[in-house]
Enzyme design. Structure first.
Site, PDB file in Angstrom:
ATOM      1  N   SER A 163       0.800  -1.222   0.000  1.00  0.00           N
ATOM      2  CA  SER A 163       0.000   0.000   0.000  1.00  0.00           C
ATOM      3  C   SER A 163       0.833   1.274   0.000  1.00  0.00           C
ATOM      4  O   SER A 163       0.422   2.287  -0.571  1.00  0.00           O
ATOM      5  CB  SER A 163      -0.974   0.001   1.190  1.00  0.00           C
ATOM      6  OG  SER A 163      -0.279  -0.201   2.404  1.00  0.00           O
ATOM      7  N   HIS A 169       1.103   4.886   4.340  1.00  0.00           N
ATOM      8  CA  HIS A 169       0.288   5.456   3.263  1.00  0.00           C
ATOM      9  C   HIS A 169       0.689   6.906   2.985  1.00  0.00           C
ATOM     10  O   HIS A 169       0.893   7.301   1.836  1.00  0.00           O
ATOM     11  CB  HIS A 169      -1.193   5.398   3.647  1.00  0.00           C
ATOM     12  CG  HIS A 169      -1.742   4.013   3.736  1.00  0.00           C
ATOM     13  ND1 HIS A 169      -3.042   3.740   4.130  1.00  0.00           N
ATOM     14  CD2 HIS A 169      -1.171   2.811   3.472  1.00  0.00           C
ATOM     15  CE1 HIS A 169      -3.242   2.438   4.103  1.00  0.00           C
ATOM     16  NE2 HIS A 169      -2.128   1.849   3.711  1.00  0.00           N
TER      17      HIS A 169
END
Length: 200
Positions: A121, A172
């Protein structure tokens, strides 16, 4: 558009690693994942296992985690790889993943709370950040992808991570910022091809 070779290649690697590990253990078990290359700050700092900064990008906690990331990788990679070029796309993906991991590590050290972390991610948020940058350079769109839609998607995903436990939001954010910065360095806007003047 050219076939997104590196996007497909990255999906194959991630899926292959997941199923390979699934045959020998439980990918949702943190101890098992730590034994097989997931990020765990004490192992990096105390044992010098720096390879985890890289290998953790190709490990996933369970099938749903894998599928969520691979769907995003295909959706964004298909367009962005053609815009950046294959080699630059791969560089951006890998360095964004590393950038996300470093931010996550810093937060763990700062809070003195260490968790086993893994997943693509951070790299994928790097692709989102890069696509937003490229869209801004191209009147708000990259192929069929709008920069506004990507900003909204990134915001919703980050909010969901903060509202629910078990998500590495710092990876992230680190990936997103890394992607924007790398796109600034790597992306060169294509010049429009001008055809012959029909009046000549």
């Amino acid at each position: 558009m050219k076939k997104p070779v590196f996007t497909i290649f990255l999906v194959i690697i991630n899926v292959s690693v997941f199923f390979g590990l699934s045959f020998i253990g439980m990918t949702e078990d943190a101890s098992f994942m730590a034994e097989h290359g997931a990020m765990y700050v004490p192992y990096v700092l105390e044992r010098g296992e720096y390879y985890r900064i890289f290998t953790s990008m190709f490990l996933h906690f369970g099938f749903q985690h894998l599928m969520n990331n691979m769907v995003m990788l295909i959706a964004i990679g298909y367009t962005l790889e053609n815009e950046l070029g294959r080699v630059k796309f791969l560089i951006l993906y890998l360095l964004s993943g590393v950038g996300g991991t470093f931010v996550s590590m810093y937060q763990d050290i700062h809070m003195n709370e260490y968790a086993v972390a893994a997943g693509a991610s951070g790299a994928i948020f790097g692709l989102i950040g890069a696509t937003i940058y490229v869209a801004l350079r191209n009147h708000g769109r990259v192929g069929n992808v709008s920069g506004r839609g990507l900003v909204f998607m990134a915001a919703v995903t980050l909010y969901y991570g903060y509202a629910n436990g078990g998500v590495d939001n710092f990876a992230h954010v680190g990936g997103l910022v890394s992607g924007i910065m790398l796109a600034f360095l790597l992306y060169r806007k294509r010049k429009k091809e001008v055809g012959p003047d029909p009046g000549l």
